[in-house]
Design a protein around this motif. Sequence first.
Motif, PDB file in Angstrom:
ATOM      1  N   VAL A   4       0.820  -1.213   0.000  1.00  0.00           N
ATOM      2  CA  VAL A   4       0.000   0.000   0.000  1.00  0.00           C
ATOM      3  C   VAL A   4       0.859   1.271   0.000  1.00  0.00           C
ATOM      4  CG1 VAL A   4      -2.109  -0.968   0.992  1.00  0.00           C
ATOM      5  CG2 VAL A   4      -0.265  -0.220   2.514  1.00  0.00           C
ATOM      6  N   GLY A   5       2.185   1.112   0.037  1.00  0.00           N
ATOM      7  CA  GLY A   5       3.074   2.272  -0.021  1.00  0.00           C
ATOM      8  C   GLY A   5       3.472   2.565  -1.465  1.00  0.00           C
ATOM      9  N   ASN A   6       4.640   3.196  -1.632  1.00  0.00           N
ATOM     10  CA  ASN A   6       5.093   3.578  -2.976  1.00  0.00           C
ATOM     11  C   ASN A   6       5.291   2.367  -3.883  1.00  0.00           C
ATOM     12  OD1 ASN A   6       5.100   6.219  -2.249  1.00  0.00           O
ATOM     13  ND2 ASN A   6       7.287   6.254  -1.674  1.00  0.00           N
ATOM     14  N   ALA A   7       5.861   1.297  -3.329  1.00  0.00           N
ATOM     15  CA  ALA A   7       6.052   0.087  -4.143  1.00  0.00           C
ATOM     16  C   ALA A   7       4.697  -0.474  -4.570  1.00  0.00           C
ATOM     17  CB  ALA A   7       6.840  -0.966  -3.356  1.00  0.00           C
ATOM     18  N   GLY A   8       3.713  -0.315  -3.695  1.00  0.00           N
ATOM     19  CA  GLY A   8       2.373  -0.792  -4.022  1.00  0.00           C
ATOM     20  C   GLY A   8       1.745   0.006  -5.154  1.00  0.00           C
ATOM     21  N   ALA A   9       2.013   1.304  -5.167  1.00  0.00           N
ATOM     22  CA  ALA A   9       1.468   2.136  -6.254  1.00  0.00           C
ATOM     23  C   ALA A   9       2.054   1.687  -7.590  1.00  0.00           C
ATOM     24  CB  ALA A   9       1.775   3.602  -5.985  1.00  0.00           C
ATOM     25  N   LEU A  10       3.358   1.386  -7.587  1.00  0.00           N
ATOM     26  CA  LEU A  10       3.968   0.896  -8.828  1.00  0.00           C
ATOM     27  C   LEU A  10       3.394  -0.473  -9.202  1.00  0.00           C
ATOM     28  CD1 LEU A  10       5.967   1.012 -11.148  1.00  0.00           C
ATOM     29  CD2 LEU A  10       7.749   0.168  -9.597  1.00  0.00           C
ATOM     30  N   LEU A  11       3.233  -1.333  -8.210  1.00  0.00           N
ATOM     31  CA  LEU A  11       2.653  -2.653  -8.483  1.00  0.00           C
ATOM     32  C   LEU A  11       1.257  -2.505  -9.089  1.00  0.00           C
ATOM     33  CD1 LEU A  11       2.703  -5.746  -8.339  1.00  0.00           C
ATOM     34  CD2 LEU A  11       1.852  -5.567  -5.979  1.00  0.00           C
ATOM     35  N   ASP A  12       0.455  -1.626  -8.505  1.00  0.00           N
ATOM     36  CA  ASP A  12      -0.899  -1.415  -9.032  1.00  0.00           C
ATOM     37  C   ASP A  12      -0.867  -0.973 -10.489  1.00  0.00           C
ATOM     38  OD1 ASP A  12      -2.139  -2.186  -6.727  1.00  0.00           O
ATOM     39  OD2 ASP A  12      -2.520  -0.167  -5.987  1.00  0.00           O
ATOM     40  N   SER A  13       0.077  -0.084 -10.824  1.00  0.00           N
ATOM     41  CA  SER A  13       0.093   0.382 -12.216  1.00  0.00           C
ATOM     42  C   SER A  13       0.576  -0.723 -13.154  1.00  0.00           C
ATOM     43  CB  SER A  13       0.896   1.681 -12.375  1.00  0.00           C
ATOM     44  OG  SER A  13       2.239   1.435 -12.118  1.00  0.00           O
ATOM     45  N   MET A  14       1.481  -1.595 -12.700  1.00  0.00           N
ATOM     46  CA  MET A  14       1.900  -2.718 -13.554  1.00  0.00           C
ATOM     47  C   MET A  14       0.748  -3.702 -13.722  1.00  0.00           C
ATOM     48  SD  MET A  14       5.944  -3.367 -12.651  1.00  0.00           S
ATOM     49  CE  MET A  14       5.753  -3.653 -10.912  1.00  0.00           C
ATOM     50  N   LEU A  28      12.555  -1.631  -8.315  1.00  0.00           N
ATOM     51  CA  LEU A  28      12.347  -0.888  -9.566  1.00  0.00           C
ATOM     52  C   LEU A  28      12.264   0.608  -9.325  1.00  0.00           C
ATOM     53  CD1 LEU A  28       9.752  -3.254 -11.280  1.00  0.00           C
ATOM     54  CD2 LEU A  28      12.186  -2.982 -11.860  1.00  0.00           C
ATOM     55  N   LEU A  29      11.752   0.997  -8.151  1.00  0.00           N
ATOM     56  CA  LEU A  29      11.693   2.427  -7.838  1.00  0.00           C
ATOM     57  C   LEU A  29      13.093   3.026  -7.739  1.00  0.00           C
ATOM     58  CD1 LEU A  29       8.853   2.488  -5.132  1.00  0.00           C
ATOM     59  CD2 LEU A  29       8.719   3.350  -7.484  1.00  0.00           C
ATOM     60  N   ARG A  30      14.061   2.182  -7.367  1.00  0.00           N
ATOM     61  CA  ARG A  30      15.447   2.665  -7.236  1.00  0.00           C
ATOM     62  C   ARG A  30      16.271   2.406  -8.492  1.00  0.00           C
ATOM     63  NH1 ARG A  30      14.799  -0.631  -2.642  1.00  0.00           N
ATOM     64  NH2 ARG A  30      16.254  -2.123  -3.566  1.00  0.00           N
ATOM     65  N   ASN A  31      15.759   1.556  -9.375  1.00  0.00           N
ATOM     66  CA  ASN A  31      16.516   1.161 -10.571  1.00  0.00           C
ATOM     67  C   ASN A  31      15.602   1.253 -11.796  1.00  0.00           C
ATOM     68  OD1 ASN A  31      19.207  -0.172  -9.393  1.00  0.00           O
ATOM     69  ND2 ASN A  31      17.479  -0.721  -8.084  1.00  0.00           N
ATOM     70  N   LEU A  32      15.299   2.479 -12.167  1.00  0.00           N
ATOM     71  CA  LEU A  32      14.297   2.695 -13.210  1.00  0.00           C
ATOM     72  C   LEU A  32      14.590   1.968 -14.528  1.00  0.00           C
ATOM     73  CD1 LEU A  32      13.384   6.451 -12.610  1.00  0.00           C
ATOM     74  CD2 LEU A  32      12.182   4.384 -11.883  1.00  0.00           C
ATOM     75  N   PRO A  33      15.864   1.855 -14.964  1.00  0.00           N
ATOM     76  CA  PRO A  33      16.095   1.178 -16.246  1.00  0.00           C
ATOM     77  C   PRO A  33      15.601  -0.269 -16.260  1.00  0.00           C
ATOM     78  CG  PRO A  33      18.043   2.415 -15.601  1.00  0.00           C
ATOM     79  CD  PRO A  33      17.101   2.456 -14.433  1.00  0.00           C
ATOM     80  N   ASP A  34      15.531  -0.912 -15.098  1.00  0.00           N
ATOM     81  CA  ASP A  34      15.082  -2.310 -15.076  1.00  0.00           C
ATOM     82  C   ASP A  34      13.563  -2.452 -15.187  1.00  0.00           C
ATOM     83  OD1 ASP A  34      17.490  -3.584 -15.130  1.00  0.00           O
ATOM     84  OD2 ASP A  34      17.703  -3.683 -12.946  1.00  0.00           O
ATOM     85  N   LYS A  35      12.862  -1.325 -15.212  1.00  0.00           N
ATOM     86  CA  LYS A  35      11.409  -1.388 -15.394  1.00  0.00           C
ATOM     87  C   LYS A  35      11.053  -2.059 -16.715  1.00  0.00           C
ATOM     88  CE  LYS A  35       8.948   2.313 -12.999  1.00  0.00           C
ATOM     89  NZ  LYS A  35       8.292   3.600 -13.205  1.00  0.00           N
ATOM     90  N   ALA A  36      11.859  -1.827 -17.741  1.00  0.00           N
ATOM     91  CA  ALA A  36      11.564  -2.430 -19.054  1.00  0.00           C
ATOM     92  C   ALA A  36      11.633  -3.956 -18.956  1.00  0.00           C
ATOM     93  CB  ALA A  36      12.550  -1.907 -20.101  1.00  0.00           C
ATOM     94  N   LYS A  37      12.608  -4.458 -18.174  1.00  0.00           N
ATOM     95  CA  LYS A  37      12.708  -5.915 -18.002  1.00  0.00           C
ATOM     96  C   LYS A  37      11.505  -6.434 -17.208  1.00  0.00           C
ATOM     97  CE  LYS A  37      17.731  -5.951 -17.830  1.00  0.00           C
ATOM     98  NZ  LYS A  37      18.828  -6.092 -16.856  1.00  0.00           N
ATOM     99  N   ALA A  38      11.124  -5.680 -16.197  1.00  0.00           N
ATOM    100  CA  ALA A  38       9.963  -6.107 -15.403  1.00  0.00           C
ATOM    101  C   ALA A  38       8.711  -6.157 -16.278  1.00  0.00           C
ATOM    102  CB  ALA A  38       9.761  -5.160 -14.225  1.00  0.00           C
ATOM    103  N   TRP A  39       8.605  -5.196 -17.167  1.00  0.00           N
ATOM    104  CA  TRP A  39       7.448  -5.193 -18.071  1.00  0.00           C
ATOM    105  C   TRP A  39       7.454  -6.468 -18.918  1.00  0.00           C
ATOM    106  CZ3 TRP A  39       2.797  -4.174 -18.807  1.00  0.00           C
ATOM    107  CH2 TRP A  39       2.219  -4.077 -20.065  1.00  0.00           C
ATOM    108  N   GLN A  40       8.643  -6.866 -19.390  1.00  0.00           N
ATOM    109  CA  GLN A  40       8.740  -8.131 -20.148  1.00  0.00           C
ATOM    110  C   GLN A  40       8.288  -9.309 -19.288  1.00  0.00           C
ATOM    111  OE1 GLN A  40       9.244  -8.371 -23.374  1.00  0.00           O
ATOM    112  NE2 GLN A  40       9.385  -6.134 -23.344  1.00  0.00           N
ATOM    113  N   ASP A  41       8.637  -9.283 -18.011  1.00  0.00           N
ATOM    114  CA  ASP A  41       8.235 -10.376 -17.106  1.00  0.00           C
ATOM    115  C   ASP A  41       6.715 -10.444 -16.973  1.00  0.00           C
ATOM    116  OD1 ASP A  41      10.944 -10.821 -16.676  1.00  0.00           O
ATOM    117  OD2 ASP A  41      10.993  -9.572 -14.861  1.00  0.00           O
ATOM    118  N   TRP A  42       6.108  -9.276 -16.827  1.00  0.00           N
ATOM    119  CA  TRP A  42       4.640  -9.268 -16.688  1.00  0.00           C
ATOM    120  C   TRP A  42       3.967  -9.714 -17.980  1.00  0.00           C
ATOM    121  CZ3 TRP A  42       1.959  -9.353 -12.364  1.00  0.00           C
ATOM    122  CH2 TRP A  42       2.607  -8.950 -11.187  1.00  0.00           C
TER     123      TRP A  42
END
Length: 227
Positions: A89-99, A197-211
């Motif tokens: 429910v914190g910042n990581a949760g907001a990112l999780l919700d958007s993914m 991912l909040l601390r390592n923005l470039p890896d967001k693209a890899k996470a998107w591939q995972d999803w």
Amino acid sequence: MPAASSGADRDAVSRVEAAPIMSVRGSVYPSLAATDWPALYADIDSCRACALGASRHCAVPGTGAQGARWLLVGEAPGAEEDRQGLPFVGNAGALLDSMLHAVGLNRERDVYITNVLKCRPPGNRNPEPEEVACCQPFLARQIALVRPSLIVLMGRFAAQALLGTEASIGSLRGRVHSLDLAGLKLSAVVTYHPAYLLRNLPDKAKAWQDWLLARRTMQAFGEGSEN
Ligand code: URA
């Protein structure tokens, strides 16, 4: 329940037998095998198996659809989760919700979300192995109750707890793992933890591939994002 997808994903399946999650199951809570959801939540709430039970404000069992086809596993509650008793429910949760939203999933309707640890480690330090061992029966019972088609393991503690490996996220992601947990055949996809991912923005693209891999895998099972 399908254990692996078809087509391109089939080549990527790896078999991970005898993950350690069940090995401690009987030792801490011998009766957990028959526990239903209300009793499980009550057990988690009153748990003092490790010291975190004394330092936490709220236990954080999990949230979402208890019969979901998707099970998401994170690491441990943070400060906001400890305050509210809800995971992510914190910042990581907001990112999780958007993914989740981006792959057509809703956190209340389509997924069940939980963590390896149900209590917050002070100062958000890493979980200790004994704490993970104490909490494993709860996660095992949640998996048995949800009976998901796919588990998304977010971060190294979730991957370690369920795949029984010290391997890096980088080496575990990008394929579908097949688990055999006490007779339950399950598939799992590994991805980066949202807080990482909040601390390592470039890896967001890899996470998107995972999803996307997770969504393709579910579609191959005949279970779209809509559930
Ligand atoms: N990080 C986690 O692993 N779980 C939460 O619930 C919140 C942050």
